[in-house]
Write an enzyme that holds these catalytic residues in place. Structure first.
Site, short mmCIF file in Angstrom:
data_model
loop_
_atom_site.label_atom_id
_atom_site.label_comp_id
_atom_site.label_asym_id
_atom_site.label_seq_id
_atom_site.Cartn_x
_atom_site.Cartn_y
_atom_site.Cartn_z
N HIS A 76 -3.05 -10.32 11.46
CA HIS A 76 -2.44 -9.08 10.98
C HIS A 76 -2.05 -8.28 12.24
CE1 HIS A 76 -1.63 -5.29 9.26
NE2 HIS A 76 -2.71 -4.72 9.75
N GLU A 113 0.83 -1.19 0.00
CA GLU A 113 0.00 0.00 0.00
C GLU A 113 0.88 1.25 0.00
OE1 GLU A 113 -1.32 -1.31 4.25
OE2 GLU A 113 -1.90 0.77 4.03
N CYS A 117 -3.51 -3.40 4.03
CA CYS A 117 -2.67 -4.50 4.51
C CYS A 117 -3.14 -5.87 4.02
CB CYS A 117 -2.62 -4.49 6.03
SG CYS A 117 -2.10 -2.90 6.69
#
Ligand code: CAA
Length: 429
Positions: free
Chosen positions: A237, A81, A113
């Site tokens: 994550h 990103e 992400c």
């Protein structure tokens, strides 16, 4: 046909800032960053590093350490990103720097992400069908930057993780259960094209992350028939390590509320076995954005080696905006052999601490390097400083210039052009 990860390799920048120094500079209690958020240190990329150079370094290490024949790579996807160009993908630069064959499909994926997971899913489908035995190289590469003094600043980070996907998955065999994903348009975290730093609505981002986790975990268990006890490790994550504990706790509450007979406290104790040990690298690098989940996986494989073989790992990927997915895999027989090849422990051991002052100088220099013709402005200060890794040299005539170690001669010749500029390397190799 089983498909999964054949190799994994990590690149972590050489410099870092300790969050105690950041807290002191920001007038904050260091315990807020170290305990409240869980970040001990974060990677501070040098101005000659960007998403291209980090992706290149991670991929080069993978090719060298695992003895991969570049001709076998038929697909290169970079999930990021923090791309360097609105049109040209990071993958095109990396393809050139690595010298991969031309019969290779290259592109970037983007959804915050979640980017690298989208790439992984595409690669997985290709390796299970049309690849004819060739391999896909998926790289997650990002630099996470927030405004100086903002709540997000202590969660910054940088790094890249390279994953080789193939039909010889010695490291992680993906489970072939129906997929479980979730999308909802939400303004929790974003970065407009004209900004170098991300914007975030912190509380909303945490809630959106947890809602996505709930939905995808429920769907995954429902679709696959897997139960709580089928997961030996649960990776998430990791925008900051505390987020992974919040995520784990949310799953415990769901499980306990399911009438399975165990209390939240009892389930929470398994956090120390299933998740916490694999957050160490994240707590020392900060947020890798697209790579943070895969950094945790690399940590698991490197830490456990042979002990990990046969364990089922649940993986939760979240991208703000938002899209998330739950999936799983079983650690393969090559886990022990890959230990010295991942490069995570070595990279962390070799790092150099920056002062807060130098961290600010790095940021300023990186901003200057991102402007057109920065190549000329910074030329003289790089003289004699050709890095031992790939480097972003600046921009000339709106084109980004890179050098790699085996092009050192070219690089040094270029650097000898007589121009003056302000030095940007404050901590020399
Ligand atoms: N000692 C110990 N702990 C302390 C403390 C102290 N002196 N002071 C505060 N704390 C604790 C707080 O109690 C809190 O803990 P809990 O969350 O367990 O309640 C924790 O430290 C954080 O404190 P605040 O909530 O006050 O922190 P903040 O509002 O200043 O910043 C944040 C937190 C909003 C998450 C901020 O770090 C941020 O904006 N981060 C970026 C956004 C982000 O990462 N969101 C996560 C989901 S989005 C995503 O995952 C995508 C992505 O990668 C960005």
């Amino acid at each position: 046909m089983p498909v999964g990860l054949e190799a994994i390799s990590v690149y972590i920048p050489r410099y870092y800032l300790d969050t105690e120094d950041l807290a002191r500079a920001n007038g904050t209690d260091p315990l807020k960053y170290k305990v409240g958020i869980g970040v001990q240190q974060f990677s501070a990329p040098a101005p000659h590093e960007d998403s291209v150079t980090m992706a290149h370094e991670a991929a080069l290490a993978l090719i060298r350490n695992y003895g991969v024949d570049p001709d076998d790579i038929g697909m290169l996807i970079v999930g990021s990103e923090t791309g360097v160009d609105a049109a040209k993908p990071i993958a095109a630069y990396v393809h050139g720097l690595l010298g991969l064959p031309s019969n290779c499909r290259t592109f970037d994926t983007k959804h915050a992400c979640y980017s690298a997971t989208a790439a992984l899913k595409f690669a997985r489908a290709w390796c299970g069908g049309a690849s004819r035995g060739r391999k896909a190289l998926v790289i997650a590469s990002d630099i996470a930057r927030y405004e100086i003094g903002s709540p997000g600043e202590p969660t910054q980070g940088a790094g890249a993780v390279a994953l080789l996907v193939s039909d010889q998955p010695g490291l992680l065999i993906f489970d072939e259960f129906p997929e479980a994903f979730y999308t909802k348009e939400v303004m929790d975290f974003w970065r407009p094209h004209y900004r170098a730093t991300a914007l975030v609505q912190g509380e909303l981002s945490i809630e959106s992350y947890l809602t996505t986790l709930e939905s995808t975990f429920l769907a995954y268990c429902g679709n696959s028939g897997l139960k709580w006890d089928d997961f030996d490790c649960m990776l998430f994550h990791v925008p900051f390590p505390k987020m992974a504990s919040k995520a784990y706790k949310r799953l415990c509450e769901m499980e306990a509320g399911d009438g399975a007979g165990r209390s939240v406290d009892e389930l929470l104790r398994q956090f120390d076995v299933r998740t916490r040990p694999y957050l160490t690298a994240n707590s020392r690098t900060g947020n890798l954005y697209s790579g943070s989940l895969y950094l945790s996986l690399a940590d698991l494989l490197e830490t456990e080696g042979v002990r990990a073989i046969g364990r089922r790992v649940g993986l939760f990927s979240y991208g703000s905006g938002c899209c998330g997915e739950y999936f799983s895999g079983v650690v393969g027989p090559e886990a022990e052999a890959c230990r010295g090849k991942i490069g995570l422990e070595r990279a962390l051991a070799d790092r150099v601490a920056l002062s807060h002052h130098d961290y600010l100088r790095f940021r300023k220099a990186a901003e200057e390097m991102a402007c057109n013709d920065s190549f000329y402005q910074n030329l003289s200060c790089r003289k004699g400083h050709c890095p031992s890794c790939s480097a972003f040299l600046g921009i000339e005539d709106n084109r980004r210039l890179y050098c790699v170690p085996n092009q050192t001669e070219t690089c040094l010749r270029l650097l000898q052009t007589p121009r003056t500029g302000r030095p940007y390397i404050v901590a020399a190799r």
